[in-house]
Design a protein around this motif. Structure first.
Motif, short mmCIF file in Angstrom:
data_model
loop_
_atom_site.label_atom_id
_atom_site.label_comp_id
_atom_site.label_asym_id
_atom_site.label_seq_id
_atom_site.Cartn_x
_atom_site.Cartn_y
_atom_site.Cartn_z
N HIS A 1 2.73 -8.59 -4.71
CA HIS A 1 3.65 -7.66 -4.04
C HIS A 1 4.92 -7.46 -4.85
O HIS A 1 5.41 -6.34 -5.01
N PRO B 1 3.14 -4.53 -9.61
CA PRO B 1 3.06 -3.07 -9.69
C PRO B 1 3.57 -2.46 -10.99
O PRO B 1 2.91 -1.59 -11.57
N SER B 2 4.74 -2.91 -11.49
CA SER B 2 5.30 -2.30 -12.69
C SER B 2 4.62 -2.78 -13.97
O SER B 2 4.77 -2.17 -15.02
N PRO C 1 -0.05 -0.80 -14.20
CA PRO C 1 -0.17 0.46 -13.46
C PRO C 1 -1.58 1.00 -13.39
O PRO C 1 -1.85 1.86 -12.55
N ILE D 1 5.76 -2.01 0.60
CA ILE D 1 5.56 -1.87 -0.83
C ILE D 1 5.70 -0.39 -1.16
O ILE D 1 5.21 0.46 -0.41
N LEU D 2 6.36 -0.09 -2.27
CA LEU D 2 6.53 1.31 -2.63
C LEU D 2 5.17 1.99 -2.73
O LEU D 2 4.29 1.54 -3.46
N SER E 1 1.96 4.01 -3.69
CA SER E 1 1.34 4.40 -4.96
C SER E 1 1.66 3.46 -6.11
O SER E 1 1.43 3.80 -7.28
N LYS E 2 2.17 2.25 -5.84
CA LYS E 2 2.41 1.32 -6.94
C LYS E 2 1.10 0.78 -7.50
O LYS E 2 1.05 0.38 -8.66
N LEU F 1 -1.59 2.58 -8.05
CA LEU F 1 -2.03 3.97 -8.01
C LEU F 1 -3.53 4.13 -8.22
O LEU F 1 -4.18 4.95 -7.58
N ALA G 1 -0.08 1.11 -0.34
CA ALA G 1 0.28 1.14 -1.76
C ALA G 1 -0.90 1.44 -2.66
O ALA G 1 -0.75 1.46 -3.88
N CYS G 2 -2.08 1.67 -2.05
CA CYS G 2 -3.32 1.89 -2.82
C CYS G 2 -3.95 3.22 -2.41
O CYS G 2 -4.96 3.24 -1.69
#
Length: 321
Positions: free
Chosen positions: A122, A126-127, A130, A149-150, A152-153, A155, A184-185
Protein backbone atom coordinates in the motif's frame (compact mmCIF):
# COMPACT_ATOMS: atom_id res chain seq x y z
CA UNK A 1 41.05 -25.76 -0.22
CA UNK A 2 39.10 -27.60 -2.89
CA UNK A 3 35.63 -28.93 -2.17
CA UNK A 4 36.89 -32.52 -2.38
CA UNK A 5 39.75 -31.89 0.06
CA UNK A 6 37.40 -30.09 2.46
CA UNK A 7 35.02 -33.05 2.38
CA UNK A 8 37.87 -35.49 3.10
CA UNK A 9 39.13 -33.36 6.00
CA UNK A 10 35.63 -33.21 7.44
CA UNK A 11 35.48 -37.02 7.43
CA UNK A 12 38.56 -37.41 9.64
CA UNK A 13 38.31 -34.28 11.82
CA UNK A 14 35.26 -33.53 13.93
CA UNK A 15 36.66 -30.10 14.85
CA UNK A 16 37.13 -29.19 11.18
CA UNK A 17 33.66 -30.40 10.28
CA UNK A 18 32.17 -28.32 13.12
CA UNK A 19 34.13 -25.21 12.10
CA UNK A 20 33.04 -25.10 8.49
CA UNK A 21 29.45 -26.00 9.30
CA UNK A 22 29.17 -23.11 11.78
CA UNK A 23 31.14 -20.44 9.94
CA UNK A 24 28.78 -17.64 8.80
CA UNK A 25 31.02 -16.35 5.99
CA UNK A 26 30.81 -18.51 2.86
CA UNK A 27 32.46 -17.93 -0.50
CA UNK A 28 31.07 -20.33 -3.09
CA UNK A 29 32.77 -20.59 -6.46
CA UNK A 30 31.45 -22.59 -9.39
CA UNK A 31 35.03 -23.49 -10.32
CA UNK A 32 35.54 -25.17 -6.94
CA UNK A 33 32.14 -26.81 -6.53
CA UNK A 34 32.12 -28.13 -10.08
CA UNK A 35 29.35 -28.92 -12.53
CA UNK A 36 26.86 -30.03 -9.88
CA UNK A 37 27.05 -26.58 -8.30
CA UNK A 38 23.36 -26.17 -7.42
CA UNK A 39 22.96 -29.48 -5.58
CA UNK A 40 26.25 -29.07 -3.71
CA UNK A 41 25.39 -25.51 -2.73
CA UNK A 42 21.95 -26.67 -1.57
CA UNK A 43 23.56 -29.29 0.72
CA UNK A 44 25.92 -26.68 2.15
CA UNK A 45 23.04 -24.31 2.90
CA UNK A 46 21.10 -27.11 4.62
CA UNK A 47 24.12 -27.88 6.83
CA UNK A 48 24.20 -24.21 7.85
CA UNK A 49 20.46 -23.98 8.48
CA UNK A 50 19.63 -22.13 11.68
CA UNK A 51 23.02 -20.51 12.34
CA UNK A 52 22.81 -17.56 9.96
CA UNK A 53 24.92 -16.81 6.90
CA UNK A 54 26.48 -13.52 5.86
CA UNK A 55 25.21 -12.87 2.35
CA UNK A 56 27.59 -10.85 0.13
CA UNK A 57 25.42 -7.77 -0.42
CA UNK A 58 27.90 -6.53 -2.99
CA UNK A 59 26.45 -9.08 -5.40
CA UNK A 60 23.23 -7.08 -5.50
CA UNK A 61 24.43 -3.53 -4.84
CA UNK A 62 26.25 -0.93 -6.95
CA UNK A 63 24.32 -1.70 -10.13
CA UNK A 64 25.19 -5.42 -10.22
CA UNK A 65 21.52 -6.36 -9.84
CA UNK A 66 20.44 -4.30 -12.84
CA UNK A 67 20.82 -7.25 -15.23
CA UNK A 68 18.67 -9.61 -13.14
CA UNK A 69 15.33 -10.87 -14.51
CA UNK A 70 14.13 -13.12 -11.66
CA UNK A 71 15.00 -12.96 -7.95
CA UNK A 72 13.85 -15.24 -5.11
CA UNK A 73 14.95 -14.46 -1.55
CA UNK A 74 13.72 -16.08 1.65
CA UNK A 75 14.29 -15.69 5.39
CA UNK A 76 17.26 -13.37 5.30
CA UNK A 77 18.07 -9.83 6.34
CA UNK A 78 20.41 -7.17 5.01
CA UNK A 79 22.56 -5.16 7.42
CA UNK A 80 22.86 -2.42 6.48
CA UNK A 81 19.77 -2.26 4.28
CA UNK A 82 20.71 -1.81 0.64
CA UNK A 83 18.88 -0.03 -2.13
CA UNK A 84 18.64 -2.34 -5.12
CA UNK A 85 18.69 -1.32 -8.75
CA UNK A 86 16.16 -3.75 -10.22
CA UNK A 87 15.23 -1.83 -13.33
CA UNK A 88 15.16 -4.96 -15.53
CA UNK A 89 13.64 -7.35 -13.00
CA UNK A 90 10.35 -8.91 -14.14
CA UNK A 91 9.72 -11.33 -11.25
CA UNK A 92 10.46 -10.90 -7.53
CA UNK A 93 9.56 -13.28 -4.69
CA UNK A 94 10.37 -12.28 -1.10
CA UNK A 95 9.69 -14.41 1.99
CA UNK A 96 10.37 -12.65 5.29
CA UNK A 97 12.69 -10.24 3.50
CA UNK A 98 12.30 -6.49 3.30
CA UNK A 99 14.25 -4.55 0.70
CA UNK A 100 14.39 -0.97 -0.45
CA UNK A 101 13.41 -1.34 -4.08
CA UNK A 102 14.78 1.12 -6.57
CA UNK A 103 13.28 1.53 -10.02
CA UNK A 104 11.39 -1.61 -11.03
CA UNK A 105 9.79 -0.38 -14.21
CA UNK A 106 9.65 -3.81 -15.90
CA UNK A 107 8.47 -5.84 -12.93
CA UNK A 108 5.32 -7.78 -13.78
CA UNK A 109 5.12 -10.39 -10.99
CA UNK A 110 5.71 -9.74 -7.31
CA UNK A 111 5.18 -11.97 -4.25
CA UNK A 112 5.60 -10.62 -0.72
CA UNK A 113 5.39 -13.00 2.23
CA UNK A 114 5.78 -11.32 5.61
CA UNK A 115 3.46 -9.96 8.32
CA UNK A 116 3.10 -6.38 7.06
CA UNK A 117 3.19 -7.17 3.35
CA UNK A 118 -0.15 -5.48 2.79
CA UNK A 119 1.07 -2.21 4.31
CA UNK A 120 4.27 -2.38 2.26
CA UNK A 121 2.32 -2.84 -0.94
CA UNK A 122 0.00 0.00 0.00
CA UNK A 123 2.67 2.50 1.03
CA UNK A 124 5.72 1.80 -1.15
CA UNK A 125 4.99 -0.27 -4.23
CA UNK A 126 2.79 1.87 -6.49
CA UNK A 127 5.49 4.35 -7.57
CA UNK A 128 8.17 1.67 -7.94
CA UNK A 129 6.40 -0.92 -10.09
CA UNK A 130 3.91 0.82 -12.38
CA UNK A 131 3.67 -2.13 -14.81
CA UNK A 132 2.93 -4.80 -12.22
CA UNK A 133 0.45 -7.42 -13.49
CA UNK A 134 0.45 -10.08 -10.74
CA UNK A 135 0.68 -9.29 -7.03
CA UNK A 136 0.63 -11.87 -4.22
CA UNK A 137 0.53 -10.77 -0.58
CA UNK A 138 0.80 -13.26 2.28
CA UNK A 139 0.37 -11.42 5.56
CA UNK A 140 -0.61 -11.87 9.19
CA UNK A 141 -1.69 -8.47 10.45
CA UNK A 142 -3.90 -7.36 13.32
CA UNK A 143 -5.76 -4.85 11.14
CA UNK A 144 -6.45 -4.08 7.53
CA UNK A 145 -5.03 -1.07 5.71
CA UNK A 146 -7.76 1.45 6.41
CA UNK A 147 -6.68 4.42 4.31
CA UNK A 148 -7.54 4.98 0.65
CA UNK A 149 -5.03 4.23 -2.08
CA UNK A 150 -4.69 6.64 -4.96
CA UNK A 151 -6.87 5.19 -7.75
CA UNK A 152 -5.01 3.59 -10.66
CA UNK A 153 -1.70 3.20 -8.80
CA UNK A 154 -1.78 -0.49 -9.77
CA UNK A 155 -2.78 0.54 -13.24
CA UNK A 156 -1.93 -2.71 -15.06
CA UNK A 157 -2.53 -5.22 -12.27
CA UNK A 158 -4.61 -8.16 -13.52
CA UNK A 159 -4.35 -10.69 -10.69
CA UNK A 160 -4.38 -9.86 -6.97
CA UNK A 161 -3.93 -12.62 -4.38
CA UNK A 162 -4.14 -11.90 -0.65
CA UNK A 163 -3.55 -14.69 1.87
CA UNK A 164 -4.49 -13.33 5.28
CA UNK A 165 -3.70 -15.24 8.47
CA UNK A 166 -5.62 -14.05 11.53
CA UNK A 167 -3.16 -14.17 14.42
CA UNK A 168 -5.39 -13.14 17.32
CA UNK A 169 -8.96 -13.55 18.47
CA UNK A 170 -9.75 -9.85 18.01
CA UNK A 171 -12.96 -9.26 16.05
CA UNK A 172 -11.62 -5.97 14.64
CA UNK A 173 -10.76 -7.20 11.13
CA UNK A 174 -12.60 -5.10 8.58
CA UNK A 175 -12.46 -6.81 5.20
CA UNK A 176 -14.54 -4.04 3.68
CA UNK A 177 -11.35 -1.95 3.63
CA UNK A 178 -10.07 -4.21 0.85
CA UNK A 179 -12.25 -2.06 -1.37
CA UNK A 180 -9.36 0.42 -1.32
CA UNK A 181 -7.09 -2.16 -2.94
CA UNK A 182 -9.70 -3.08 -5.54
CA UNK A 183 -10.29 0.57 -6.43
CA UNK A 184 -6.56 0.99 -7.08
CA UNK A 185 -6.63 -1.80 -9.70
CA UNK A 186 -8.78 -0.65 -12.65
CA UNK A 187 -7.52 -3.49 -14.89
CA UNK A 188 -8.03 -6.25 -12.32
CA UNK A 189 -9.43 -9.50 -13.75
CA UNK A 190 -8.88 -12.01 -10.92
CA UNK A 191 -9.15 -11.48 -7.17
CA UNK A 192 -8.21 -14.31 -4.79
CA UNK A 193 -8.63 -13.91 -1.04
CA UNK A 194 -7.54 -16.67 1.33
CA UNK A 195 -8.37 -16.47 5.04
CA UNK A 196 -6.82 -18.69 7.69
CA UNK A 197 -7.75 -18.47 11.35
CA UNK A 198 -7.58 -20.58 14.47
CA UNK A 199 -9.94 -18.38 16.48
CA UNK A 200 -13.59 -18.04 15.55
CA UNK A 201 -14.36 -14.94 17.59
CA UNK A 202 -15.72 -12.27 15.26
CA UNK A 203 -18.71 -10.04 14.60
CA UNK A 204 -20.97 -12.54 12.85
CA UNK A 205 -23.71 -11.18 10.65
CA UNK A 206 -26.00 -13.92 11.96
CA UNK A 207 -28.24 -12.27 14.53
CA UNK A 208 -26.94 -8.77 13.68
CA UNK A 209 -29.86 -6.41 13.10
CA UNK A 210 -27.76 -3.38 12.09
CA UNK A 211 -27.71 -2.16 8.50
CA UNK A 212 -25.15 -3.34 5.98
CA UNK A 213 -22.43 -0.76 5.42
CA UNK A 214 -21.54 0.45 1.96
CA UNK A 215 -18.33 1.94 0.63
CA UNK A 216 -18.12 4.48 -2.16
CA UNK A 217 -16.12 2.90 -4.92
CA UNK A 218 -15.43 2.55 -8.61
CA UNK A 219 -16.94 0.34 -11.26
CA UNK A 220 -14.77 -2.70 -11.92
CA UNK A 221 -15.37 -3.31 -15.61
CA UNK A 222 -12.69 -6.01 -16.00
CA UNK A 223 -13.13 -8.15 -12.89
CA UNK A 224 -14.22 -11.60 -14.05
CA UNK A 225 -13.31 -14.07 -11.31
CA UNK A 226 -13.44 -13.78 -7.51
CA UNK A 227 -12.59 -16.58 -5.07
CA UNK A 228 -12.67 -16.34 -1.28
CA UNK A 229 -11.30 -19.34 0.61
CA UNK A 230 -11.94 -19.71 4.31
CA UNK A 231 -15.15 -17.70 3.91
CA UNK A 232 -16.94 -17.18 7.22
CA UNK A 233 -19.87 -15.18 8.59
CA UNK A 234 -18.01 -12.00 9.56
CA UNK A 235 -20.19 -9.03 8.69
CA UNK A 236 -17.38 -7.14 6.92
CA UNK A 237 -16.70 -10.16 4.67
CA UNK A 238 -20.36 -10.30 3.63
CA UNK A 239 -20.26 -6.55 2.98
CA UNK A 240 -17.13 -6.91 0.82
CA UNK A 241 -18.78 -9.64 -1.25
CA UNK A 242 -21.91 -7.54 -1.73
CA UNK A 243 -19.76 -4.59 -2.77
CA UNK A 244 -18.10 -6.72 -5.45
CA UNK A 245 -21.45 -7.88 -6.80
CA UNK A 246 -22.80 -4.33 -6.85
CA UNK A 247 -19.80 -2.81 -8.63
CA UNK A 248 -18.85 -5.32 -11.33
CA UNK A 249 -20.32 -5.73 -14.78
CA UNK A 250 -18.10 -8.46 -16.26
CA UNK A 251 -18.05 -10.91 -13.32
CA UNK A 252 -18.41 -14.54 -14.47
CA UNK A 253 -17.32 -16.66 -11.49
CA UNK A 254 -17.77 -16.21 -7.76
CA UNK A 255 -16.46 -18.96 -5.48
CA UNK A 256 -17.10 -18.83 -1.73
CA UNK A 257 -15.29 -21.69 0.02
CA UNK A 258 -16.40 -22.13 3.63
CA UNK A 259 -13.75 -24.81 4.22
CA UNK A 260 -10.00 -24.30 4.35
CA UNK A 261 -9.73 -24.91 0.62
CA UNK A 262 -7.59 -28.02 0.99
CA UNK A 263 -8.15 -31.48 -0.48
CA UNK A 264 -11.60 -32.97 -0.80
CA UNK A 265 -12.92 -36.50 -1.26
CA UNK A 266 -15.11 -35.24 -4.10
CA UNK A 267 -12.11 -35.15 -6.44
CA UNK A 268 -11.57 -38.91 -6.12
CA UNK A 269 -7.90 -38.39 -5.23
CA UNK A 270 -8.45 -38.69 -1.46
CA UNK A 271 -10.56 -41.01 0.67
CA UNK A 272 -11.54 -38.24 3.06
CA UNK A 273 -11.70 -34.46 3.05
CA UNK A 274 -9.29 -32.24 4.94
CA UNK A 275 -10.31 -32.52 8.62
CA UNK A 276 -12.33 -29.79 10.30
CA UNK A 277 -13.14 -29.67 14.00
CA UNK A 278 -16.62 -29.02 15.38
CA UNK A 279 -16.06 -25.29 15.84
CA UNK A 280 -14.90 -24.92 12.22
CA UNK A 281 -17.82 -26.93 10.89
CA UNK A 282 -20.28 -24.88 12.92
CA UNK A 283 -18.79 -21.65 11.61
CA UNK A 284 -18.84 -22.99 8.04
CA UNK A 285 -22.56 -23.72 8.42
CA UNK A 286 -23.08 -20.15 9.66
CA UNK A 287 -21.25 -18.91 6.59
CA UNK A 288 -23.49 -20.97 4.30
CA UNK A 289 -26.56 -19.47 6.00
CA UNK A 290 -25.14 -15.96 5.58
CA UNK A 291 -24.54 -16.62 1.88
CA UNK A 292 -28.09 -17.84 1.43
CA UNK A 293 -29.53 -14.87 3.32
CA UNK A 294 -27.49 -11.92 2.06
CA UNK A 295 -25.55 -12.87 -1.06
CA UNK A 296 -27.46 -15.32 -3.26
CA UNK A 297 -30.22 -12.83 -4.02
CA UNK A 298 -27.63 -10.35 -5.33
CA UNK A 299 -26.00 -12.75 -7.77
CA UNK A 300 -27.09 -12.04 -11.36
CA UNK A 301 -27.91 -14.86 -13.74
CA UNK A 302 -24.71 -14.19 -15.71
CA UNK A 303 -22.54 -15.08 -12.70
CA UNK A 304 -21.80 -18.69 -11.74
CA UNK A 305 -21.88 -18.93 -7.94
CA UNK A 306 -19.98 -21.84 -6.41
CA UNK A 307 -20.46 -22.32 -2.67
CA UNK A 308 -18.12 -24.92 -1.16
CA UNK A 309 -19.75 -26.41 1.93
CA UNK A 310 -18.54 -28.90 4.55
CA UNK A 311 -18.73 -32.45 3.25
CA UNK A 312 -21.87 -34.25 4.42
CA UNK A 313 -19.88 -37.49 4.81
CA UNK A 314 -16.49 -36.39 6.18
CA UNK A 315 -17.74 -33.43 8.21
CA UNK A 316 -20.89 -35.01 9.61
CA UNK A 317 -21.06 -33.24 12.94
CA UNK A 318 -24.31 -32.07 14.46
CA UNK A 319 -24.27 -28.29 13.83
CA UNK A 320 -25.88 -25.46 15.67
CA UNK A 321 -26.31 -21.75 14.92
Amino acid sequence: MSFKDAARAACVSRAFRHSWRCHPNLICCIGILGSDFINKFDRIMKNHSGIGINFPCSLLADGRASSMRHLYLGNCGFHPTINLDLRNLTRLHLINVQLLLGESLRMKRLSLHYPDAMYYAHAKLPSNAPNLETLTLECSTDKMVDTPILPSKFLHLKCLTIDHTIISSSPAYNYLYLVYFLDACPSLETFLLGISQNHMEHDSIIGDSSHMRQMPGHRHDNLRSVEITGFYSAKSLIELTCYILDNTVALKYLTLDTTRGFFSCSTGEHDRCFPMDKIMITEANRAVLAIQTYIERKVPSTVKLNVVKPCSRCHAVESYL
